[in-house]
Design an enzyme around this catalytic site. Structure first.
Site, PDB file in Angstrom:
ATOM      1  N   ASP A 293       0.855  -1.185   0.000  1.00  0.00           N
ATOM      2  CA  ASP A 293       0.000   0.000   0.000  1.00  0.00           C
ATOM      3  C   ASP A 293       0.893   1.238   0.000  1.00  0.00           C
ATOM      4  O   ASP A 293       1.690   1.429   0.919  1.00  0.00           O
ATOM      5  CB  ASP A 293      -0.895  -0.011   1.248  1.00  0.00           C
ATOM      6  CG  ASP A 293      -2.066   0.947   1.153  1.00  0.00           C
ATOM      7  OD1 ASP A 293      -1.937   1.974   0.452  1.00  0.00           O
ATOM      8  OD2 ASP A 293      -3.106   0.684   1.787  1.00  0.00           O
ATOM      9  N   ARG A 295      -0.310   4.422  -0.254  1.00  0.00           N
ATOM     10  CA  ARG A 295      -1.113   5.613   0.020  1.00  0.00           C
ATOM     11  C   ARG A 295      -0.598   6.383   1.238  1.00  0.00           C
ATOM     12  O   ARG A 295       0.073   5.826   2.102  1.00  0.00           O
ATOM     13  CB  ARG A 295      -2.578   5.222   0.249  1.00  0.00           C
ATOM     14  CG  ARG A 295      -3.282   4.737  -0.994  1.00  0.00           C
ATOM     15  CD  ARG A 295      -4.670   4.228  -0.687  1.00  0.00           C
ATOM     16  NE  ARG A 295      -4.645   2.991   0.090  1.00  0.00           N
ATOM     17  CZ  ARG A 295      -5.737   2.310   0.466  1.00  0.00           C
ATOM     18  NH1 ARG A 295      -6.935   2.782   0.140  1.00  0.00           N
ATOM     19  NH2 ARG A 295      -5.624   1.185   1.158  1.00  0.00           N
TER      20      ARG A 295
END
Length: 361
Positions: A293, A295
């Site tokens: 991930d 983000r």
């Protein structure tokens, strides 16, 4: 009055250059390097790079190096020495896993071990920031400032993969918007001052600022939110969150432009293609050279603060979102589960998120 670029403006210019295949200069103070994105390298640029002399290397992430059975001597980074006869297609093949199964043997690869990998790591971070494959050709140069001026190239210091804080946001526009699922609302458009992608905050009703607000951090998903993809649960989650806010009469949806867990739509489509080859969602990201991930949920916390909120009831199945909110000074008084959208075509995807990414499903 000055028109000189600050650090964030230089970085924004560098990202645009890399997307166009234009090299950028990294200035490490005691040494510099010329960096080009592997994805956008052209035969002409590669020939020009070689004409400078020296030993260019292809900087890749440890995740991608593992796929290529290459040692990552620099921790999260590996440096592959560029063979004399390597063409731009060879560079792209090392960066892009599209043909890994058809042509798995990319070596033997010779790795660079000596010297610092700081500039190489910075080049990869820039490629990621440009939503390109996380790989870059890097060539040491002697005087970064002189070289950049002579060739009219953007020069910037090496930067960490994740800035200390998200770029400051400007609330540039807002307007009322009636919504089918949530009723009356107001959309705020925020623009990062570093030239990055805009993010949106949607207020449902008139949420109080002195009480925990029902909130959802939702990352943009073009395939799920717009096309109704059955490969994920993003569309149903978005709709369920808006519906619950409408039922309760108040809430705030933070719509963050971090497609594909922060890797961008093009790389997300590459990951989808790898999933069709038999890899799960996490394995696909790793083969591309990304982490599970990528983000930055601190952006959501920044938007909440800009709107005057300090505590939330967070609609999420992702413990990382809760941790990042609290680390960023936003109190999470309650986790509100959002378990919707499971179907025959995304069960394996959701099971992988639970088993490998810790989602509470």
């Amino acid at each position: 009055m000055t028109f000189s670029l600050d650090a964030s403006e230089r970085r924004a210019r560098a990202l645009a250059d890399l997307r166009m295949g234009v090299p950028v200069v990294l200035d490490g103070g005691d040494g510099g390097a010329l960096a080009l994105a592997a994805e956008t390298i052209t035969p002409g640029r590669l020939e020009s790079l070689r004409a400078l002399g020296g030993a260019p290397v292809l900087a890749i992430t440890a995740q991608r190096a593992k796929v290529l059975n290459a040692p990552a001597y620099d921790g999260d980074t590996a440096r592959v020495l560029l063979p004399q006869d390597a063409a731009s297609g060879w560079v792209r093949a090392l960066a892009d896993p599209a043909d890994d199964l058809r042509a798995p043997m990319k070596g033997p690869l010779k790795m660079q071990r000596e010297g610092s990998a700081t500039l190489h790591r910075a080049a990869i971070a820039l490629a990621k920031g440009a939503r390109l494959l996380p790989a870059a050709l890097v060539l040491p140069i002697e005087d970064a400032a002189v070289f950049a001026a002579r060739h009219d190239l953007t020069r910037l210091p090496p930067m960490p993969a994740l800035p200390a804080d998200p770029a400051p946001m400007a609330d540039i526009a807002d307007a009322r918007l009636p919504m089918a699922l949530a009723g009356a609302g107001r959309v705020h458009v925020f623009r990062p001052r570093d030239g990055g992608e805009e993010h949106y905050a949607i207020e449902v009703g008139k949420p109080l600022r002195d009480a925990p607000v029902l909130a959802r951090l939702h990352s943009a998903c073009f395939t799920g939110d717009v096309l109704g993809s059955l490969k994920c649960d993003c569309g149903p989650q978005l709709h369920a969150a808006l519906s619950q806010m409408g039922q309760e009469g108040a809430g705030v949806l933070l719509y963050l432009n971090q497609e594909g867990r922060g890797i961008g739509l093009a790389n997300k489509m590459r990951a989808y293609d790898l999933q069709d080859q038999g890899f799960d969602t996490v394995e696909a990201n790793h083969r591309l050279g990304f982490e599970d991930d990528e983000r930055d949920f601190r952006i959501g916390a920044e938007l909440l603060r800009r709107l005057g909120f300090s505590s939330v009831r967070l609609l999420t199945n992702n413990p990382r979102k809760i941790a990042r909110m609290e680390e960023s000074g936003i109190a999470v008084t309650e986790r509100v589960p959002l378990q919707v959208g499971r179907g025959a075509l995304n069960t394996a995807y959701l099971d992988t998120k639970a088993a490998k990414s810790g989602h509470l499903l």
